[in-house]
Design an enzyme around this catalytic site. Structure first.
Site, PDB file in Angstrom:
ATOM      1  N   LYS A 296      30.826  92.639   1.848  1.00  0.00           N
ATOM      2  CA  LYS A 296      31.349  91.791   2.919  1.00  0.00           C
ATOM      3  C   LYS A 296      32.834  92.012   3.186  1.00  0.00           C
ATOM      4  O   LYS A 296      33.290  91.855   4.321  1.00  0.00           O
ATOM      5  CB  LYS A 296      31.126  90.317   2.562  1.00  0.00           C
ATOM      6  CG  LYS A 296      29.675  89.914   2.398  1.00  0.00           C
ATOM      7  CD  LYS A 296      29.515  88.445   2.122  1.00  0.00           C
ATOM      8  CE  LYS A 296      30.012  88.027   0.764  1.00  0.00           C
ATOM      9  NZ  LYS A 296      29.148  88.501  -0.335  1.00  0.00           N
TER      10      LYS A 296
ATOM     11  N   ASP B 118      32.559  81.947   1.210  1.00  0.00           N
ATOM     12  CA  ASP B 118      31.529  82.990   1.322  1.00  0.00           C
ATOM     13  C   ASP B 118      30.801  82.882   2.663  1.00  0.00           C
ATOM     14  O   ASP B 118      30.626  83.879   3.368  1.00  0.00           O
ATOM     15  CB  ASP B 118      30.528  82.876   0.173  1.00  0.00           C
ATOM     16  CG  ASP B 118      29.386  83.873   0.300  1.00  0.00           C
ATOM     17  OD1 ASP B 118      29.620  85.069   0.083  1.00  0.00           O
ATOM     18  OD2 ASP B 118      28.271  83.444   0.640  1.00  0.00           O
TER      19      ASP B 118
ATOM     20  N   GLY C 242      21.804  81.802 -13.110  1.00  0.00           N
ATOM     21  CA  GLY C 242      22.367  82.998 -12.502  1.00  0.00           C
ATOM     22  C   GLY C 242      22.556  82.902 -11.002  1.00  0.00           C
ATOM     23  O   GLY C 242      22.848  83.908 -10.343  1.00  0.00           O
TER      24      GLY C 242
ATOM     25  N   GLY D  45      20.086  88.589  -4.072  1.00  0.00           N
ATOM     26  CA  GLY D  45      19.206  89.211  -5.052  1.00  0.00           C
ATOM     27  C   GLY D  45      19.250  90.718  -4.918  1.00  0.00           C
ATOM     28  O   GLY D  45      19.494  91.251  -3.831  1.00  0.00           O
TER      29      GLY D  45
ATOM     30  N   LYS E 136      30.846  85.496   6.141  1.00  0.00           N
ATOM     31  CA  LYS E 136      29.653  85.958   6.846  1.00  0.00           C
ATOM     32  C   LYS E 136      29.704  85.584   8.327  1.00  0.00           C
ATOM     33  O   LYS E 136      29.263  86.362   9.186  1.00  0.00           O
ATOM     34  CB  LYS E 136      28.415  85.376   6.167  1.00  0.00           C
ATOM     35  CG  LYS E 136      28.227  85.902   4.746  1.00  0.00           C
ATOM     36  CD  LYS E 136      27.148  85.151   3.988  1.00  0.00           C
ATOM     37  CE  LYS E 136      26.996  85.689   2.578  1.00  0.00           C
ATOM     38  NZ  LYS E 136      26.006  84.938   1.794  1.00  0.00           N
TER      39      LYS E 136
ATOM     40  N   GLU F  87      28.254  82.029  -9.756  1.00  0.00           N
ATOM     41  CA  GLU F  87      29.179  82.821 -10.570  1.00  0.00           C
ATOM     42  C   GLU F  87      29.895  81.922 -11.574  1.00  0.00           C
ATOM     43  O   GLU F  87      29.899  80.691 -11.449  1.00  0.00           O
ATOM     44  CB  GLU F  87      30.217  83.495  -9.665  1.00  0.00           C
ATOM     45  CG  GLU F  87      29.636  84.407  -8.611  1.00  0.00           C
ATOM     46  CD  GLU F  87      29.067  85.688  -9.187  1.00  0.00           C
ATOM     47  OE1 GLU F  87      29.393  86.021 -10.353  1.00  0.00           O
ATOM     48  OE2 GLU F  87      28.292  86.356  -8.484  1.00  0.00           O
TER      49      GLU F  87
ATOM     50  N   THR G  30      29.640  98.045  -3.987  1.00  0.00           N
ATOM     51  CA  THR G  30      30.518  97.553  -5.045  1.00  0.00           C
ATOM     52  C   THR G  30      30.820  96.075  -4.803  1.00  0.00           C
ATOM     53  O   THR G  30      30.573  95.547  -3.721  1.00  0.00           O
ATOM     54  CB  THR G  30      31.827  98.361  -5.080  1.00  0.00           C
ATOM     55  OG1 THR G  30      32.525  98.184  -3.840  1.00  0.00           O
ATOM     56  CG2 THR G  30      31.562  99.836  -5.314  1.00  0.00           C
TER      57      THR G  30
ATOM     58  N   VAL H  11      25.291  89.736   5.359  1.00  0.00           N
ATOM     59  CA  VAL H  11      25.264  88.363   5.886  1.00  0.00           C
ATOM     60  C   VAL H  11      24.201  87.491   5.231  1.00  0.00           C
ATOM     61  O   VAL H  11      24.510  86.399   4.752  1.00  0.00           O
ATOM     62  CB  VAL H  11      25.071  88.366   7.415  1.00  0.00           C
ATOM     63  CG1 VAL H  11      24.919  86.941   7.947  1.00  0.00           C
ATOM     64  CG2 VAL H  11      26.264  89.049   8.084  1.00  0.00           C
TER      65      VAL H  11
END
Length: 329
Positions: free
Chosen positions: A113, A209, A195, A307, A213, A198, A84, A140
């Site tokens: 994550k 982000d 794409g 991806g 990680k 965001e 999700t 990650v």
């Protein structure tokens, strides 16, 4: 082995597509989106084409009586695949789903994550107490096997430092700014159109982000016990084409680099000058991580960091590891 799949977005579709190959030996017996769920009859598996068709037509994958929470708590499955969307603040609802599954003695494979960065020590202990696997390679670097590479491939090596590109959106923006002298805003708009970014790219461009990680790597691989607040973060939103041009005059470029120095307990995400011939200077949305080790020297991992199919590749590797380790029981 029976799988309950939570999350039917891009990654969930990729996972379903990969697992449709019977050679892998997995069947999806339950699936849920944010509004509903579908559960197969005993002894059968879900027709995922039908599930996705229903979702496209109605906005729901199944019956509202079977939501994600109930599936995790009551459905029959061996492995919970939790893909999700990430909530970086609380990790919910995925964190509760994973806790519940592990407490039932169910294995968990996730690309989410949030829960791993927020509560890894707790989740790892819960998994150990209930003899369950908790694997999360896809959190990650997408298809790049950095966690397995560090834990298994480089077992016995002391890692002196780790540094690299862990966010494809930022790498694409910086690549385009350098190649075409685009402004940051122009490159960001292009990334959105393709794409790669965001609608709200804040977490990507401000380094959050990549920092999340780093926290996952620091805690799961190096047992550092850190949080997101321990990561120094500087984003790319103030970089200009002039800065990239100036770097180029000395044979350098600029990339957003995430780094860990385990002995110094130093974690940082920031734009840095890198020689153009360095292995980390990759283009587009690729990820690249260099690990400097005491025995093996520097080793660089390069590949697609995001991806649907790429992340599904990491999920599949984790699923096969669970199957091998636990023998399908």
């Amino acid at each position: 082995m029976k799988i309950a799949l939570l999350g039917l977005g891009s990654v969930g579709r990729g996972v379903a597509r990969v697992l449709s190959d019977p050679a892998y030996g997995f069947v999806i017996t339950a699936a849920a989106d944010s509004k509903s769920g579908a559960v197969a009859q005993p002894g059968s598996s879900l027709d995922m084409d039908e599930v996705f068709s229903r979702k496209a037509a109605t906005g729901r994958c199944g019956d509202t009586a079977w939501n994600a929470e109930r599936i995790v708590r009551e459905a029959e499955y061996d492995i919970l695949v939790e893909v999700t969307p990430t909530n970086a603040q609380t990790g919910e609802p995925a964190l509760s789903h994973i806790r519940t599954a592990l407490a039932r003695g169910k294995h968990v494979v996730t690309s989410n994550k949030g829960p791993v960065s927020i509560a890894y020590p707790e989740l790892a202990q819960l998994a150990a107490e209930h003899n369950a696997a908790l694997l999360f390679e896809g959190t990650v670097a997408g298809a790049v096997p950095i966690i397995n590479g560090l834990v298994h491939g480089l077992a016995g090596n002391k890692v002196l430092q780790l540094f690299g590109i862990l966010n494809g959106t930022c790498n694409y923006i910086l690549t385009r700014m350098e190649e075409e002298s685009l402004t940051y805003a122009q490159a960001l708009d292009e990334a959105r159109d393709l794409g790669y970014a965001e609608a709200d790219p804040t977490y990507d461009v401000n380094g959050t982000d990549a920092a999340i990680k780093l926290v996952i790597l620091a805690n799961a691989v190096f047992d550092m016990g850190v949080t997101l607040d321990d990561v120094i973060r500087i984003g790319i939103d103030r970089l200009t084409p002039d800065a990239l041009r100036m770097a180029g005059t000395t044979g350098h470029t600029i990339r957003l680099i995430a780094s860990i120095h385990p002995e110094k307990r130093l974690l940082e995400v920031s734009p840095r000058l890198i020689p153009k011939d360095h292995p980390l200077v990759v283009e587009g949305t690729l990820n690249a991580v260099t690990v400097e080790t005491k025995l093996a020297g520097p080793i660089t991992f390069i590949g697609r960091g995001a991806g649907s199919v790429e992340t599904a590749s990491a999920v599949l590797a984790d699923l096969l590891a669970v199957k091998e380790r636990y023998g399908g029981t």
